[in-house]
Enzyme design. Sequence first.
Site, PDB file in Angstrom:
ATOM      1  N   HIS A   1      26.122 -38.361 -16.586  1.00  0.00           N
ATOM      2  CA  HIS A   1      25.169 -38.873 -17.653  1.00  0.00           C
ATOM      3  C   HIS A   1      25.078 -38.419 -18.791  1.00  0.00           C
ATOM      4  O   HIS A   1      23.949 -38.352 -19.677  1.00  0.00           O
ATOM      5  CB  HIS A   1      23.765 -39.433 -17.018  1.00  0.00           C
ATOM      6  CG  HIS A   1      24.010 -40.336 -15.858  1.00  0.00           C
ATOM      7  ND1 HIS A   1      24.418 -41.494 -15.773  1.00  0.00           N
ATOM      8  CD2 HIS A   1      23.875 -40.102 -14.613  1.00  0.00           C
ATOM      9  CE1 HIS A   1      24.552 -42.204 -14.852  1.00  0.00           C
ATOM     10  NE2 HIS A   1      24.170 -41.179 -13.680  1.00  0.00           N
TER      11      HIS A   1
ATOM     12  N   ASN B   1      -0.893   1.851   6.270  1.00  0.00           N
ATOM     13  CA  ASN B   1      -0.110   0.662   5.598  1.00  0.00           C
ATOM     14  C   ASN B   1       0.325  -0.305   6.990  1.00  0.00           C
ATOM     15  O   ASN B   1       0.620   0.192   7.955  1.00  0.00           O
ATOM     16  CB  ASN B   1       1.075   1.279   5.171  1.00  0.00           C
ATOM     17  CG  ASN B   1       0.939   1.753   3.911  1.00  0.00           C
ATOM     18  OD1 ASN B   1      -0.073   1.852   3.325  1.00  0.00           O
ATOM     19  ND2 ASN B   1       2.074   2.536   3.266  1.00  0.00           N
ATOM     20  N   GLY B   2       0.301  -1.403   6.651  1.00  0.00           N
ATOM     21  CA  GLY B   2       0.791  -2.406   7.795  1.00  0.00           C
ATOM     22  C   GLY B   2      -0.242  -3.547   7.972  1.00  0.00           C
ATOM     23  O   GLY B   2      -1.354  -3.651   7.258  1.00  0.00           O
TER      24      GLY B   2
ATOM     25  N   TRP C   1      -2.983  -2.331  -1.525  1.00  0.00           N
ATOM     26  CA  TRP C   1      -2.819  -3.612  -2.272  1.00  0.00           C
ATOM     27  C   TRP C   1      -3.127  -4.842  -1.469  1.00  0.00           C
ATOM     28  O   TRP C   1      -2.253  -4.921  -0.361  1.00  0.00           O
ATOM     29  CB  TRP C   1      -1.044  -3.821  -2.626  1.00  0.00           C
ATOM     30  CG  TRP C   1      -0.629  -4.747  -3.420  1.00  0.00           C
ATOM     31  CD1 TRP C   1      -0.740  -4.851  -4.931  1.00  0.00           C
ATOM     32  CD2 TRP C   1      -0.246  -6.113  -3.218  1.00  0.00           C
ATOM     33  NE1 TRP C   1      -0.463  -5.991  -5.616  1.00  0.00           N
ATOM     34  CE2 TRP C   1       0.166  -6.649  -4.276  1.00  0.00           C
ATOM     35  CE3 TRP C   1       0.310  -6.583  -1.901  1.00  0.00           C
ATOM     36  CZ2 TRP C   1       0.762  -7.896  -4.564  1.00  0.00           C
ATOM     37  CZ3 TRP C   1       0.999  -7.981  -2.179  1.00  0.00           C
ATOM     38  CH2 TRP C   1       1.145  -8.566  -3.227  1.00  0.00           C
TER      39      TRP C   1
ATOM     40  N   LYS D   1      17.833 -17.804 -12.958  1.00  0.00           N
ATOM     41  CA  LYS D   1      17.860 -16.245 -12.841  1.00  0.00           C
ATOM     42  C   LYS D   1      19.312 -15.968 -13.665  1.00  0.00           C
ATOM     43  O   LYS D   1      19.095 -14.803 -13.971  1.00  0.00           O
ATOM     44  CB  LYS D   1      18.312 -16.145 -11.049  1.00  0.00           C
ATOM     45  CG  LYS D   1      17.295 -16.239 -10.281  1.00  0.00           C
ATOM     46  CD  LYS D   1      16.430 -15.041 -10.399  1.00  0.00           C
ATOM     47  CE  LYS D   1      15.074 -15.416 -11.210  1.00  0.00           C
ATOM     48  NZ  LYS D   1      13.905 -16.043 -10.731  1.00  0.00           N
TER      49      LYS D   1
ATOM     50  N   CYS E   1       0.742  -1.193   0.000  1.00  0.00           N
ATOM     51  CA  CYS E   1      -0.087  -0.052   0.009  1.00  0.00           C
ATOM     52  C   CYS E   1       0.858   1.353  -0.101  1.00  0.00           C
ATOM     53  O   CYS E   1       1.979   1.264   0.422  1.00  0.00           O
ATOM     54  CB  CYS E   1      -0.897   0.093   1.244  1.00  0.00           C
ATOM     55  SG  CYS E   1      -1.699  -1.566   1.501  1.00  0.00           S
TER      56      CYS E   1
ATOM     57  N   LYS F   1       6.156 -10.172 -17.259  1.00  0.00           N
ATOM     58  CA  LYS F   1       6.142 -10.339 -15.773  1.00  0.00           C
ATOM     59  C   LYS F   1       4.899 -11.643 -15.597  1.00  0.00           C
ATOM     60  O   LYS F   1       4.996 -12.241 -14.527  1.00  0.00           O
ATOM     61  CB  LYS F   1       5.710  -9.182 -14.839  1.00  0.00           C
ATOM     62  CG  LYS F   1       5.705  -9.372 -13.459  1.00  0.00           C
ATOM     63  CD  LYS F   1       7.112  -9.451 -12.801  1.00  0.00           C
ATOM     64  CE  LYS F   1       7.271  -9.917 -11.534  1.00  0.00           C
ATOM     65  NZ  LYS F   1       8.214 -10.719 -10.960  1.00  0.00           N
TER      66      LYS F   1
ATOM     67  N   ARG G   1       4.346   0.917  -7.375  1.00  0.00           N
ATOM     68  CA  ARG G   1       4.265  -0.272  -6.378  1.00  0.00           C
ATOM     69  C   ARG G   1       3.258  -1.316  -6.559  1.00  0.00           C
ATOM     70  O   ARG G   1       3.293  -2.399  -5.857  1.00  0.00           O
ATOM     71  CB  ARG G   1       4.297   0.240  -5.228  1.00  0.00           C
ATOM     72  CG  ARG G   1       5.265   1.234  -4.716  1.00  0.00           C
ATOM     73  CD  ARG G   1       4.884   2.336  -3.601  1.00  0.00           C
ATOM     74  NE  ARG G   1       4.364   1.579  -2.335  1.00  0.00           N
ATOM     75  CZ  ARG G   1       5.311   1.202  -1.235  1.00  0.00           C
ATOM     76  NH1 ARG G   1       6.326   1.501  -1.453  1.00  0.00           N
ATOM     77  NH2 ARG G   1       4.684   0.527  -0.438  1.00  0.00           N
TER      78      ARG G   1
ATOM     79  N   GLU H   1      16.969 -23.037  -9.969  1.00  0.00           N
ATOM     80  CA  GLU H   1      16.491 -21.669  -9.904  1.00  0.00           C
ATOM     81  C   GLU H   1      17.866 -20.809 -10.148  1.00  0.00           C
ATOM     82  O   GLU H   1      17.787 -19.726 -10.635  1.00  0.00           O
ATOM     83  CB  GLU H   1      15.835 -21.464  -8.523  1.00  0.00           C
ATOM     84  CG  GLU H   1      15.542 -19.920  -8.103  1.00  0.00           C
ATOM     85  CD  GLU H   1      14.633 -19.268  -9.136  1.00  0.00           C
ATOM     86  OE1 GLU H   1      14.111 -19.919  -9.982  1.00  0.00           O
ATOM     87  OE2 GLU H   1      14.315 -18.026  -8.940  1.00  0.00           O
TER      88      GLU H   1
ATOM     89  N   GLU I   1      18.070 -15.548 -17.319  1.00  0.00           N
ATOM     90  CA  GLU I   1      17.110 -14.697 -17.861  1.00  0.00           C
ATOM     91  C   GLU I   1      17.652 -13.297 -17.613  1.00  0.00           C
ATOM     92  O   GLU I   1      17.388 -12.587 -18.534  1.00  0.00           O
ATOM     93  CB  GLU I   1      15.619 -14.856 -17.291  1.00  0.00           C
ATOM     94  CG  GLU I   1      15.814 -14.733 -15.655  1.00  0.00           C
ATOM     95  CD  GLU I   1      14.451 -14.648 -15.237  1.00  0.00           C
ATOM     96  OE1 GLU I   1      14.334 -15.147 -13.845  1.00  0.00           O
ATOM     97  OE2 GLU I   1      13.539 -14.413 -15.612  1.00  0.00           O
TER      98      GLU I   1
HETATM   99  C1  F6R Z   1      11.370 -16.215 -13.481  1.00  0.00           C
HETATM  100  C2  F6R Z   1      10.123 -15.990 -13.542  1.00  0.00           C
HETATM  101  C3  F6R Z   1       9.094 -16.811 -14.142  1.00  0.00           C
HETATM  102  C4  F6R Z   1       7.885 -16.940 -13.299  1.00  0.00           C
HETATM  103  C5  F6R Z   1       6.800 -17.780 -14.219  1.00  0.00           C
HETATM  104  C6  F6R Z   1       5.535 -18.224 -13.294  1.00  0.00           C
HETATM  105  O1  F6R Z   1      12.284 -15.198 -12.658  1.00  0.00           O
HETATM  106  O2  F6R Z   1       9.644 -14.852 -12.788  1.00  0.00           O
HETATM  107  O3  F6R Z   1       9.594 -17.976 -14.364  1.00  0.00           O
HETATM  108  O4  F6R Z   1       7.987 -17.715 -12.213  1.00  0.00           O
HETATM  109  O5  F6R Z   1       6.357 -17.047 -15.269  1.00  0.00           O
HETATM  110  O6  F6R Z   1       4.948 -16.993 -12.952  1.00  0.00           O
HETATM  111  P1  F6R Z   1       3.696 -16.970 -11.696  1.00  0.00           P
HETATM  112  O7  F6R Z   1       4.465 -17.721 -10.415  1.00  0.00           O
HETATM  113  O8  F6R Z   1       3.293 -15.648 -11.717  1.00  0.00           O
HETATM  114  O9  F6R Z   1       2.695 -17.968 -12.065  1.00  0.00           O
END
Ligand code: F6R
Length: 594
Positions: free
Chosen positions: A490, A97-98, A71, A471, A2, A589, A27, A467, A474
Amino acid sequence: MCGIVGYIGKRQAQPLLLGCLGRLEYRGYDSCGIAILGSSTEVYKDAVRVKELEKASPQFTGTAGIAHTRWAPHGEPSRINAHPHCDCTGKIAVVHNGVIQNYQQLRQQLTSEGHNLVSETDTEVIPHLIEKYYNGDLEKAVAAALREIEGSYAIIVSMTGEPALVVARRDSPLIIGIGDRENFIASDVPAILDHTNMVKYLEDGDIAVITPDKVIVRSGGVEIDREEHKILWSVEDAQKAGYEHFMLKEIHEQPRVIRDTLGGYISAPEPVTDLALPGTTDSKNTLILACGTSYHAALVGKYVIEQLAKTPVRAELASEFNYSGQASAGDRAIVITQSGETADALKAIKRLKDEGCRVIVITNVVGSTASRLADHIVYTRAGPEISVAATKSFIAQLIVLYWLALPYSTADVRKRGNQIRGLRQLPVKVQQVLDDDTPIMECARYLSGFDNVFFIGRGINYPVALEGALKLKEISYIHAEGYAAGELKHGPFALLGSGTPVVAIASPDNTYETMLTNIKEVKARHSPVIALAAEGDDIIGELADSVITVPQVDPIFSPVVNTVALQLLAYYTAKERDCSIDFPRNLAKSVTVE
Ligand code: F6R
């Protein structure tokens, strides 16, 4: 998260506050609202964007007011749940907020005393408590109300007929912007930077009374002078709170995210209604489905539940499950999705429901499509994640999975107590990783010169290797592969050599000795090795070329500290390569196509 803003001065408050709210949009939020203090208090709010609120809202006259972007932490995004919230008389308005932890008791108590609370929010108890204690002095009434509250807050309070706004904070940021015969209040610097760059930061426990000409801050009832600071950042810099990228800011938010997620859900871990793991009550299956980073959380969740509850769990990619996976009526499925909008995850939820499964959704976004489809929702409290690469939402997902699994732990009482303590210590351990990032930067500088990297892990840290590789690829565009350490021989051995570094996760658990053997095998093929090891490991330095050290934690929690270190490794590598870190090429995103 928020955002809150307040204004008191000589200008019309409504357009000014709406402009400030616009500066907080980055945000993320799901609803917003304003209260303008004129001859009465006029409130307008809704589950809409700031621009829509601006168009739809009547013109209110008044040179003081408060505003909010919400939010939703709980209570769906709606007009009624949006802030500001008012007391029964409609004279007292509050933005907050909180999280108020004891709001349910307070709500019951206020209702029994005749107060009419209309929303599902925790915030609404605040104006009613202030109303209860108001005896001609708003500041005293706010102080009395806050004494009843357990939890965190940054609040702004306005009251019809009062010439001042009253603000207070505990564990939630609040700043006062100093103007010329006008003053501003905000949760974040960017909200007010168009108007002033002189600010005072309130400290926990402060209550301030703000008029156009004066700011009086009291702590414990004693007047105190909070220093003025000049902000030298641009609005964009300020949105990143001084960090160069949102990703780095979000990585650094993780101790707070863990605290908030634990604070929101754990007094003592309790079974979630509907979860009832197999083996505890019946013979149904447990599945965890997700995509991308959330799938890596699902894999960690599988290890966690299997280790704690000693019961089998399937973790699958939602996109694969949709075409070939099997589920039966009565099975329990956990679907993890940060955004709650990922097409493959939504399709999986629908299919699971058609099959007659109970679906628990772990998501970061209240009111998202996934949350609306779920039988049971567990929210992570990561706050909005701006950077495309998921960081803090992944850690919040792990915390929720620990919380889901701990009630089913078969460990004895003492060991379980240690596990709960270990979980609570994670914010401090993560902070240690963040504070000790120099060796990570050095390794990043080294890695940035290569085109291919392997990440290897075993057991619960195998998903962490996946992971770490995701990271890195990407955001730095280096080809990276995550592998189960035992699988390298293998096939991938063919690719090892001095041009292909290997990042090896060597946590001190039952896989450690075998991992040392794997590192030796890799070294024998001339691949440079960066080891991720725990504090106190005296052996690893003799085998690996470089070592990144993380604090000691219970092995089950090692994915948290290890992942944070690998997030930083990816971040600094991408920075060395001058990549577009927050918005990598070709990525979105939220992936709303299959
Ligand atoms: C990688 C990343 C993506 C998401 C994937 C699933 O950094 O952000 O691999 O994890 O697109 O997204 P959600 O969790 O929103 O279903």
